[in-house]
Scaffold this motif. Structure first.
Motif, short mmCIF file in Angstrom:
data_model
loop_
_atom_site.label_atom_id
_atom_site.label_comp_id
_atom_site.label_asym_id
_atom_site.label_seq_id
_atom_site.Cartn_x
_atom_site.Cartn_y
_atom_site.Cartn_z
N TYR A 117 -69.03 44.57 13.91
CA TYR A 117 -69.15 44.92 15.77
C TYR A 117 -70.76 44.90 15.93
O TYR A 117 -71.42 43.66 16.37
CB TYR A 117 -68.52 45.59 16.16
N LEU A 118 -71.98 46.03 15.25
CA LEU A 118 -73.43 45.71 15.42
C LEU A 118 -74.53 44.33 14.04
O LEU A 118 -75.07 44.51 14.48
CB LEU A 118 -73.11 46.86 15.03
N ALA A 148 -64.69 51.68 22.46
CA ALA A 148 -64.98 52.42 22.90
C ALA A 148 -66.52 51.44 23.32
O ALA A 148 -66.78 51.18 24.12
CB ALA A 148 -65.29 54.23 23.13
N GLN A 149 -66.85 51.94 21.76
CA GLN A 149 -68.52 50.94 22.28
C GLN A 149 -68.12 49.52 22.47
O GLN A 149 -68.73 48.68 23.17
CB GLN A 149 -69.28 51.04 21.28
N LEU A 150 -67.74 48.79 21.79
CA LEU A 150 -66.87 47.50 22.36
C LEU A 150 -65.76 46.78 23.37
O LEU A 150 -66.65 46.08 23.68
CB LEU A 150 -65.80 47.27 20.59
N ARG A 156 -64.30 45.93 28.48
CA ARG A 156 -62.60 46.25 29.37
C ARG A 156 -63.09 47.75 29.75
O ARG A 156 -62.36 48.28 28.64
CB ARG A 156 -62.11 45.80 27.87
N LEU A 157 -63.85 48.39 31.05
CA LEU A 157 -64.00 49.65 30.67
C LEU A 157 -62.90 50.18 30.81
O LEU A 157 -62.27 51.47 30.02
CB LEU A 157 -64.22 49.67 32.29
N ASP A 158 -61.73 49.97 31.59
CA ASP A 158 -60.43 50.74 31.98
C ASP A 158 -59.87 51.14 30.36
O ASP A 158 -59.61 52.90 29.94
CB ASP A 158 -58.96 51.17 32.88
#
Length: 202
Positions: A117-118, A148-150, A156-158
């Motif tokens: 990811y990072l 959550a971070q991804l 994709r907040l929900d």
């Protein structure tokens, strides 16, 4: 420093071991290192890495300690403004060692996900690793945090909010998780709930 073992010489751990150790000394060093890694100061992170290297010199087959070593290296990126390559290269090697010992170890899968990811910007691969880790260990914090971070990055907040809420409930005293949840709450316009989380973080 920890001695990296040739990956082809490592034997996967028995399922009941779950990446643990039979050495009390190595276990105590691991616990102390995990506590130290929560601190934001460079000295705390360096001490955590040193303690984990010491634990792994006692038991090089301690997969959870390899996974925690990767985590501590990544904290250098967040807390000490380290050069990414100097963080993710040793973190990736530690994750490889952990997965060679226990191929489905959730903290190690999450560690690989953070690298994808990072550092690699392979978001699809990172999501796959985070979801695999969550499926294998519902109560493991790191893959929930990673998801959550991804998801936040992708808007994709929900779904992201669900993962950070679970992560914070699993580790309610974490200032980082309380702060991250507050950011989600602010994105939803829930200012008073965000204030509660920020006050807990402080």
């Amino acid at each position: 420093r920890a001695t990296f073992l040739p990956l082809d010489n490592l034997r996967p751990a028995a399922p009941l071991e779950l990446g643990g150790t039979r050495s009390l000394d190595a276990y105590q060093l691991y616990l102390t290192a995990a506590w130290r890694s929560q601190g934001g100061r460079a000295a705390d992170i360096d001490r955590s890495i040193a303690l984990l290297n010491q634990a792994l010199s006692i038991d090089p087959g301690y997969a959870l300690a390899w996974a925690q070593l990767a985590w501590s290296h990544r904290r250098r990126l967040w807390n000490t403004d380290a050069v990414p390559a100097e963080v993710f290269e040793p973190a990736s090697l530690a994750v490889q060692q952990a997965l060679a010992l226990v191929p489905d170890l959730a903290p190690a899968l999450a560690g690989r996900g953070f690298g994808r990811y990072l550092y690699d910007f392979d978001w699809a691969g990172a999501e796959q690793d985070f979801r695999s880790a969550v499926a294998r260990a519902q109560n493991e914090v790191s893959p929930r945090w990673g998801m959550a971070q991804l998801l936040l990055t992708q808007g994709r907040l929900d779904e992201g909010f669900k993962h950070i809420r679970v992560a914070r409930e699993l580790d309610p005293m974490s200032p980082v998780l309380n702060t991250l949840e507050a950011s989600y709450l602010l994105d939803h316009g829930r200012r008073e709930e965000a204030r509660v989380r920020l006050n807990r973080a402080l």
